[in-house]
Design a protein around this motif. Structure first.
Motif: not given
Length: 335
Positions: A268-289
């Protein structure tokens, strides 16, 4: 730590948004009159603008001659309208301490005790305030929020025993920061927290939100996922969502915005944005967990310990586990 013994384990979601219906109005008349927005079909002639293969680079002129013909859905305000209205309801349910399905009585007891202890200590206050903040800041508008001149969210409690209501100037409410919340946000958060904690059986909210985007401007309902990849020229390349011919946003998309509260992940300190609650912290539009199982910070690694009365390293991990349980899902151990 051994994995959970329950092979059948499921939780119903406790935040239940409806689809969001979209209307056109004026900023001055937003509280008195509005008209449902209809989808419009367009046929457009585009150019070839995708990256070419090496073998095609010498044939660019021939490629450009072939028009990129498309039929698409669009949605826009009329020349008399400058404001988008979005209407939906949100039901909050209690009972997170009881799985909707669990085939192991011993696990059920330790899990219920762990949640009871969490409620006794934290009362869902932190999580509920974050949900309330995302309602107040209008993040559920998604792309419609970008570049709007004014943004207002009106929220009414529809429970028969309450007449609570709030009005928020959403541009004053940060979408990235959950500190320094206003009294109205924390008041709404306390009602959500009391419901999640079991003091109230349910809470029903009606949300009417207004975004002044400008006369005749495009607005953006949800886009449908087209599973039939038929390449026929008569097929639309973009299909927008509607409910009984009224442009709309998917309940899943609204729910995703409300549960975008995870600032507890390591990057979070690098990304600076909250992400949606997800078991693996998946952000599909960034292709990252953002919550990798190898680092033991994903939901399942934490839940295996939490549900069997093992103390987690910090309160942020407990908040995350409980927020995933509010989200709901099927979490049984495969056999």
């Amino acid at each position: 730590m051994s994995k959970i013994p329950a092979s059948v384990l499921a939780f119903e979601k406790k935040l239940v948004p409806s689809d969001g219906l979209m209307y056109g109005t004026t900023w001055e008349g937003r509280n008195s009159q509005s008209t449902p927005l209809k989808l419009q079909e367009k046929s457009v002639r585009g150019t070839i603008s995708n990256r070419l293969k090496k073998s095609e680079e010498g044939k660019i002129d021939a490629k450009i001659e072939s028009a990129n013909l498309q039929t698409v859905d669009s949605c826009a305000l009329t020349p008399e309208q400058d404001t988008l209205k979005l209407n939906f309801t949100l039901k909050v349910l209690s009972g997170v301490e009881h799985p909707s399905a669990c085939n192991h009585e011993g696990f059920n007891q330790t899990y219920t005790q762990a949640v009871t202890d969490y409620i006794k200590e934290h009362s869902f206050t932190e999580i509920a305030n974050r949900y309330a903040s995302n309602l107040a800041n209008g993040s559920f508008f998604w792309r419609n929020r970008v570049g709007c001149e004014m943004l207002e969210v009106k929220i009414n409690v529809l429970n028969n025993d309450s007449d609570k209501n709030w009005t928020f100037n959403s541009l004053d409410n940060d979408t990235q920061d959950f500190s320094n919340l206003s009294n109205d946000v924390t008041e709404m958060g306390s009602l959500i927290a009391k419901t999640l904690s079991g003091e109230n059986e349910f809470l029903l909210l009606e949300i009417n939100a207004f975004a002044k985007v400008g006369k005749s401007q495009d607005v953006y309902p949800s886009e449908e996922l087209v599973l039939d990849k038929n390449s026929s020229k008569e097929k639309k390349s973009k299909i927008l969502y509607h409910v009984n011919d009224v442009a709309a946003m998917h309940s899943q998309k609204i729910g995703n915005a409300i549960r975008t509260i995870d600032t507890w992940y390591p990057d979070f300190d690098t990304h600076k944005k909250p992400i949606a609650i997800d078991p693996y912290g998946a952000v599909t539009n960034l292709g990252r967990a953002y919550r990798q199982p190898k680092q033991k910070i994903d939901f399942f690694s934490l839940f295996d310990r939490f549900s069997q009365a093992e103390k987690l390293e910090n309160v942020e991990e407990e908040h995350f586990v409980m927020a995933v349980l509010v989200r709901g899902g099927v979490f049984g151990e495969k056999q």
